[in-house]
Write an enzyme that holds these catalytic residues in place. Structure first.
Site, PDB file in Angstrom:
ATOM      1  N   ASP A  48     -14.990   4.698  -4.858  1.00  0.00           N
ATOM      2  CA  ASP A  48     -14.780   4.520  -3.417  1.00  0.00           C
ATOM      3  C   ASP A  48     -13.727   5.498  -2.893  1.00  0.00           C
ATOM      4  O   ASP A  48     -12.839   5.123  -2.139  1.00  0.00           O
ATOM      5  CB  ASP A  48     -14.364   3.067  -3.144  1.00  0.00           C
ATOM      6  CG  ASP A  48     -14.602   2.672  -1.686  1.00  0.00           C
ATOM      7  OD1 ASP A  48     -15.409   3.351  -1.001  1.00  0.00           O
ATOM      8  OD2 ASP A  48     -13.984   1.690  -1.230  1.00  0.00           O
ATOM      9  N   PHE A  68      -7.200  -8.493   4.656  1.00  0.00           N
ATOM     10  CA  PHE A  68      -6.874  -9.814   4.106  1.00  0.00           C
ATOM     11  C   PHE A  68      -5.408 -10.208   4.238  1.00  0.00           C
ATOM     12  O   PHE A  68      -4.992 -11.218   3.710  1.00  0.00           O
ATOM     13  CB  PHE A  68      -7.302  -9.888   2.636  1.00  0.00           C
ATOM     14  CG  PHE A  68      -8.769  -9.662   2.457  1.00  0.00           C
ATOM     15  CD1 PHE A  68      -9.675 -10.646   2.842  1.00  0.00           C
ATOM     16  CD2 PHE A  68      -9.249  -8.475   1.941  1.00  0.00           C
ATOM     17  CE1 PHE A  68     -11.040 -10.443   2.711  1.00  0.00           C
ATOM     18  CE2 PHE A  68     -10.611  -8.270   1.798  1.00  0.00           C
ATOM     19  CZ  PHE A  68     -11.505  -9.248   2.189  1.00  0.00           C
ATOM     20  N   GLY A  88      -3.994  -5.155   6.793  1.00  0.00           N
ATOM     21  CA  GLY A  88      -5.293  -4.910   6.177  1.00  0.00           C
ATOM     22  C   GLY A  88      -6.238  -6.039   6.521  1.00  0.00           C
ATOM     23  O   GLY A  88      -5.915  -6.899   7.341  1.00  0.00           O
ATOM     24  N   LEU A 100       4.470  -2.649   7.334  1.00  0.00           N
ATOM     25  CA  LEU A 100       3.971  -1.277   7.171  1.00  0.00           C
ATOM     26  C   LEU A 100       2.548  -1.141   7.700  1.00  0.00           C
ATOM     27  O   LEU A 100       2.111  -0.048   8.043  1.00  0.00           O
ATOM     28  CB  LEU A 100       3.989  -0.879   5.693  1.00  0.00           C
ATOM     29  CG  LEU A 100       5.357  -0.713   5.045  1.00  0.00           C
ATOM     30  CD1 LEU A 100       5.212  -0.517   3.542  1.00  0.00           C
ATOM     31  CD2 LEU A 100       6.089   0.473   5.665  1.00  0.00           C
ATOM     32  N   GLY A 101       1.852  -2.244   7.725  1.00  0.00           N
ATOM     33  CA  GLY A 101       0.470  -2.181   8.195  1.00  0.00           C
ATOM     34  C   GLY A 101      -0.239  -3.499   7.976  1.00  0.00           C
ATOM     35  O   GLY A 101       0.306  -4.434   7.385  1.00  0.00           O
ATOM     36  N   HIS A 146      -1.062  -8.691   5.245  1.00  0.00           N
ATOM     37  CA  HIS A 146      -0.119  -7.719   5.777  1.00  0.00           C
ATOM     38  C   HIS A 146       0.606  -7.013   4.642  1.00  0.00           C
ATOM     39  O   HIS A 146       0.715  -7.545   3.548  1.00  0.00           O
ATOM     40  CB  HIS A 146       0.917  -8.425   6.648  1.00  0.00           C
ATOM     41  CG  HIS A 146       0.289  -9.199   7.767  1.00  0.00           C
ATOM     42  ND1 HIS A 146       0.310  -8.784   9.068  1.00  0.00           N
ATOM     43  CD2 HIS A 146      -0.414 -10.355   7.759  1.00  0.00           C
ATOM     44  CE1 HIS A 146      -0.335  -9.635   9.815  1.00  0.00           C
ATOM     45  NE2 HIS A 146      -0.788 -10.608   9.058  1.00  0.00           N
ATOM     46  N   VAL A 147       1.137  -5.827   4.958  1.00  0.00           N
ATOM     47  CA  VAL A 147       1.928  -5.092   3.976  1.00  0.00           C
ATOM     48  C   VAL A 147       3.331  -4.889   4.559  1.00  0.00           C
ATOM     49  O   VAL A 147       3.467  -4.489   5.732  1.00  0.00           O
ATOM     50  CB  VAL A 147       1.285  -3.723   3.642  1.00  0.00           C
ATOM     51  CG1 VAL A 147       2.081  -3.005   2.567  1.00  0.00           C
ATOM     52  CG2 VAL A 147      -0.164  -3.899   3.198  1.00  0.00           C
TER      53      VAL A 147
HETATM   54  P1  AMP Z   1      -4.393  -2.330   3.230  1.00  0.00           P
HETATM   55  O1  AMP Z   1      -4.421  -3.820   3.299  1.00  0.00           O
HETATM   56  O2  AMP Z   1      -4.266  -1.822   1.848  1.00  0.00           O
HETATM   57  O3  AMP Z   1      -5.502  -1.702   4.014  1.00  0.00           O
HETATM   58  O4  AMP Z   1      -3.029  -1.879   3.954  1.00  0.00           O
HETATM   59  C1  AMP Z   1      -2.840  -1.982   5.330  1.00  0.00           C
HETATM   60  C2  AMP Z   1      -1.953  -0.854   5.814  1.00  0.00           C
HETATM   61  O5  AMP Z   1      -0.637  -0.985   5.282  1.00  0.00           O
HETATM   62  C3  AMP Z   1      -2.408   0.521   5.385  1.00  0.00           C
HETATM   63  O6  AMP Z   1      -3.345   1.033   6.248  1.00  0.00           O
HETATM   64  C4  AMP Z   1      -1.099   1.316   5.365  1.00  0.00           C
HETATM   65  O7  AMP Z   1      -0.782   1.761   6.662  1.00  0.00           O
HETATM   66  C5  AMP Z   1      -0.085   0.284   4.968  1.00  0.00           C
HETATM   67  N1  AMP Z   1       0.178   0.330   3.517  1.00  0.00           N
HETATM   68  C6  AMP Z   1      -0.518  -0.312   2.553  1.00  0.00           C
HETATM   69  N2  AMP Z   1      -0.019  -0.072   1.333  1.00  0.00           N
HETATM   70  C7  AMP Z   1       1.041   0.750   1.525  1.00  0.00           C
HETATM   71  C8  AMP Z   1       1.987   1.387   0.640  1.00  0.00           C
HETATM   72  N3  AMP Z   1       1.910   1.197  -0.679  1.00  0.00           N
HETATM   73  N4  AMP Z   1       2.929   2.181   1.170  1.00  0.00           N
HETATM   74  C9  AMP Z   1       2.986   2.389   2.510  1.00  0.00           C
HETATM   75  N5  AMP Z   1       2.130   1.820   3.390  1.00  0.00           N
HETATM   76  C10 AMP Z   1       1.162   1.022   2.916  1.00  0.00           C
END
Ligand code: AMP
Length: 293
Positions: A153, A41, A39, A36-37, A43-44
């Site tokens: 934040d 630290f 971050g 999904l993305g 991956h999601v």
């Molecule tokens: P993060 O590590 O929280 O910055 O997440 C990295 C990316 O994953 C985010 O920018 C979103 O695009 C995706 N993402 C994170 N959490 C979720 C979630 N609960 N549902 C859908 N996409 C998510």
């Protein structure tokens, strides 16, 4: 994966995923789907909890990276706070588990992704859309403050959008559970209120300030104190150098609300329950809290 069908079962399934607070999760409990993305630290991934068929977002963090950046303590606090919050506009954290190398967070899946990307795409939001989002965030923050949690934040990067178009506060990395007044430097400069920039004591009203900044950014597409140099942003925040450009055209009611939130003296900021009664919110916000697009 049949995501839309899964989402219809959300209410039922979410109770199942969270059933048994003491359950020890492992990676074997999940089918892993598409990324999904990414971050800072880790991956999601989209994931399905096998027993309930519930769709979740699985955030995988690498312990080595957490240690290197010395954020283990921050993560622990984030998990502790977020897992106890239950509000339609706060992303649920169902649980967590870990192995030798990684920490896994089991999160509510926000099907429409990042608000930040939507704002980039639209450049700025309509008043109806901005007011709907601001009202739902005010309700979520009233709930947090009632539990002595200050978010600290609030910004577009920390907001996700659920399947129905509802906003979800997603990142509690800088939040605190507090009964005292706090004196800690945190967050990114653009969204920091004067009392945090100047490192004096602050309380829950820091979130009113950040919500005011957010409201401005929703309507104008840029935060109000943006400047090329950090030192200029800093100066503009401390002086509350608030200007409303002629374009895009924004109603005077919206400007009035923003001006009542971006007040240097934190005790003079419009309280969140009063914000919900402000004419601009009453006239523009969708009562359902859902903006369809
Ligand atoms: P993060 O590590 O929280 O910055 O997440 C990295 C990316 O994953 C985010 O920018 C979103 O695009 C995706 N993402 C994170 N959490 C979720 C979630 N609960 N549902 C859908 N996409 C998510």
């Amino acid at each position: 994966m049949a995501i839309s069908a899964e989402n219809q079962q959300h209410e039922k399934a979410s109770t199942e995923v969270s059933a048994g607070e003491n359950k020890r999760w492992t990676l074997n409990d999940f089918d892993i789907g598409k990324p999904l993305g990414r971050g800072k630290f880790g991956h999601v991934y989209l994931a399905r909890e096998k027993r309930s068929n519930h769709i979740v977002a699985l955030k995988v963090l690498f312990k080595s990276q957490l240690q290197q950046s010395q954020v283990e303590h921050q993560l622990r606090r984030e998990v502790e706070i977020q897992s106890h919050l239950r509000h339609p506009n706060i992303l649920r954290l169902y649980g967590y588990f870990y192995d030798q190398k990684r920490v896994y967070l089991i999160l509510e899946y926000a099907a429409k992704g990042e608000l930040y990307k939507e704002l980039q795409k639209c450049k700025y939001f309509s008043e109806r859309r901005a007011a709907t989002y601001v009202a739902s965030l005010a309700r979520a923050l009233i709930y947090c403050h009632g539990k002595h949690v200050i978010h600290r934040d609030i910004k577009p990067e920390n907001l996700l959008i659920g399947a129905q178009g509802e906003l979800k506060i997603a990142d509690f990395g800088w939040s605190v559970h507090t009964f005292n007044r706090r004196r800690t430097m945190c967050g990114t400069l653009d969204y920091l209120p004067p009392e945090m920039v100047e490192s004096v004591e602050h309380d829950a009203s820091v979130d009113i300030w950040s919500l005011g900044i957010l409201c401005y950014e929703f309507l104008y597409g840029v935060p109000p104190f943006e400047a090329k140099e950090h030192s200029d942003t800093y100066r503009r925040i401390v002086q509350v150098d608030l200007k409303f450009p002629p374009k895009p055209i924004v109603s005077s009611a919206a400007k009035d609300l923003i001006s009542q939130m971006l007040v240097k003296d934190s005790s003079e900021r419009l309280p969140l329950h009063k914000l919900l009664e402000h004419p601009w919110i009453v006239q523009n916000a969708e009562p359902s809290g859902i903006y369809k697009y």
